[in-house]
Design an enzyme around this catalytic site. Structure first.
Site, mmCIF file in Angstrom:
data_model
loop_
_atom_site.group_PDB
_atom_site.id
_atom_site.type_symbol
_atom_site.label_atom_id
_atom_site.label_comp_id
_atom_site.label_asym_id
_atom_site.label_seq_id
_atom_site.Cartn_x
_atom_site.Cartn_y
_atom_site.Cartn_z
ATOM 1 N N ARG A 239 0.851 -1.188 0.000
ATOM 2 C CA ARG A 239 0.000 0.000 0.000
ATOM 3 C C ARG A 239 0.883 1.233 0.000
ATOM 4 N NH1 ARG A 239 -3.656 -2.317 -1.486
ATOM 5 N NH2 ARG A 239 -5.739 -2.611 -0.630
ATOM 6 N N GLU A 268 -2.168 8.002 -4.148
ATOM 7 C CA GLU A 268 -2.432 7.608 -5.533
ATOM 8 C C GLU A 268 -3.874 7.948 -5.925
ATOM 9 O OE1 GLU A 268 -1.483 3.334 -4.789
ATOM 10 O OE2 GLU A 268 -3.530 2.930 -5.385
ATOM 11 N N HIS A 286 -0.933 0.456 -9.720
ATOM 12 C CA HIS A 286 -1.700 -0.426 -8.820
ATOM 13 C C HIS A 286 -2.403 -1.549 -9.610
ATOM 14 C CE1 HIS A 286 -3.803 -0.482 -4.637
ATOM 15 N NE2 HIS A 286 -3.687 -1.707 -5.129
HETATM 16 C C1 8YV Z 1 -7.023 -4.074 -5.851
HETATM 17 C C2 8YV Z 1 -5.417 -4.542 -3.925
HETATM 18 O O1 8YV Z 1 -6.869 -4.017 -7.228
HETATM 19 O O2 8YV Z 1 -6.569 -6.466 -3.205
HETATM 20 C C3 8YV Z 1 -5.954 -5.450 -2.879
HETATM 21 O O3 8YV Z 1 -5.780 -5.148 -1.680
HETATM 22 O O4 8YV Z 1 -4.678 -3.675 -3.632
HETATM 23 C C4 8YV Z 1 -5.762 -4.726 -5.359
HETATM 24 O O5 8YV Z 1 -5.838 -6.089 -5.647
HETATM 25 C C5 8YV Z 1 -7.377 -2.687 -5.362
HETATM 26 O O6 8YV Z 1 -7.333 -2.566 -3.998
HETATM 27 C C6 8YV Z 1 -8.777 -2.305 -5.834
HETATM 28 O O7 8YV Z 1 -9.790 -2.764 -5.005
#
Ligand code: 8YV
Length: 327
Positions: A239, A268, A286
């Site tokens: 993150r 972001e 991401h």
């Molecule tokens: C997602 C992610 O694409 O699953 C997670 O925690 O970071 C990614 O797989 C993003 O969070 C959108 O929901």
């Protein structure tokens, strides 16, 4: 009468279709990012929501939407949810673990390799028309095979990256995590728990895979970067906010570490300008879980959670199962 749900973002059409067979669905075909006020407006009178990491579910929203019973995040991470606030109001929160583990680990490994072997940087050089001759030290990087892989956060995705490194590339695996893995998980990987200082000092390639929380905010900042090898790479697929992006940009600029690869950023989709202007960093928007199969599986799992929670079934992946036990 069927329940009303909000699908906060665009989804694979077949999953939306499945939800429509169970619920009255308010969807978002334009894939607009709702402001907090718009999100409250759309959620009023709804019993369920399918969200992504872009939607924040907090106490103020829950208080404004008292009919809400379940929020299903299409992500394994759920730092966009205030879980204590959900639990206190009897709102079930769910996420999408497991279905994205291997896909995300593939991408983390690819980013690490791209940083180590300077793939993006050399590709930009070629596209600019700067390639005039071969030379022995042109884009020399550092080896991945046989190197020391350091993993900060050794959950499902961390372990999947460790498997790739240990079993596929003959890497020595060290990790730091709040809790040590069971010996039967460590042994086949030759993985060794170390304290954070040793992890920073020893890793040739450091990969971050820990959840974001107040405790992990800026887990990698100027002082941690200063402890890393000058030849090391840093990869963040966890993150934004776990890395102090300004400190990292400075470290990359001054070559205090060799390279970095980032799929997530503080604030972001904005990216720190210092990161955009250095060449020794690979930047992706991401997308670590972004294969067609995995994104459909994530949407399906979020839908399974909503359907079960609102039709008397057992949601497969609750974050706060105590809400279910209390009802
Ligand atoms: C997602 C992610 O694409 O699953 C997670 O925690 O970071 C990614 O797989 C993003 O969070 C959108 O929901």
């Amino acid at each position: 009468m069927s329940c009303r749900i909000l699908v906060a973002r665009a989804l694979p059409p077949q999953v939306l279709e499945r939800l429509r067979r169970h619920f009255e669905v308010d969807d978002n075909p334009g894939d607009t990012i709702y402001t907090p006020a718009q999100l409250v407006e759309r959620l009023r009178g709804k019993q369920g929501a399918l969200t992504t990491g872009s939607e924040r579910i907090d106490a103020a929203l829950l208080d404004a939407c008292p009919e809400l019973r379940v929020v299903a995040n299409m992500a394994v991470g759920f730092n966009n949810f205030d879980i204590a606030a959900c639990t206190a109001r009897g709102v079930l929160a769910t996420n999408t673990p497991d279905v994205l583990t291997e896909t995300t680990a593939d991408f983390g490994f690819a980013l690490m390799m791209a940083a180590a072997r300077r793939i993006a940087e050399s590709e930009h050089f070629l596209r600019r028309g700067d390639w005039k001759k071969w030379s022995w030290d042109m884009f020399t990087g550092s080896d991945v095979h046989g190197a020391t892989l350091g993993i900060l956060g050794m959950g499902r995705i961390g372990q999947a990256i460790a498997r790739r490194g240990a079993l596929g590339f003959g890497m020595r695996v060290i990790y730091h995590n709040r809790s040590r893995l069971a010996p039967e998980i460590e042994a086949p990987l030759g993985a060794r728990w170390v304290d954070k200082a040793e992890l920073l000092r020893e890793a040739d390639h450091l990969v971050l895979v820990l959840p974001y929380s107040a405790a992990s905010h800026h887990a990698i900042g100027a002082s941690e970067l200063a402890q890393m090898k000058a030849t090391a790479t840093l990869t963040n697929i966890a993150r934004g906010g776990i890395v102090d992006d300004a400190a990292l940009a400075a470290a990359l600029h001054e070559r205090r570490i060799a390279a970095a690869a980032l799929d997530v950023f503080e604030g972001e989709p904005s990216v720190h300008p210092g990161l955009l202007s250095v060449s020794n960093v690979v930047l992706t928007p991401h997308i670590a879980s972004a294969t067609v199969a995995t994104r459909v599986a994530m949407a399906d799992l979020a839908a399974d959670n909503l359907i079960a929670a609102l039709t008397g079934g057992q949601p497969p992946t609750p974050i706060n199962p105590e809400v279910l036990r209390a009802s």
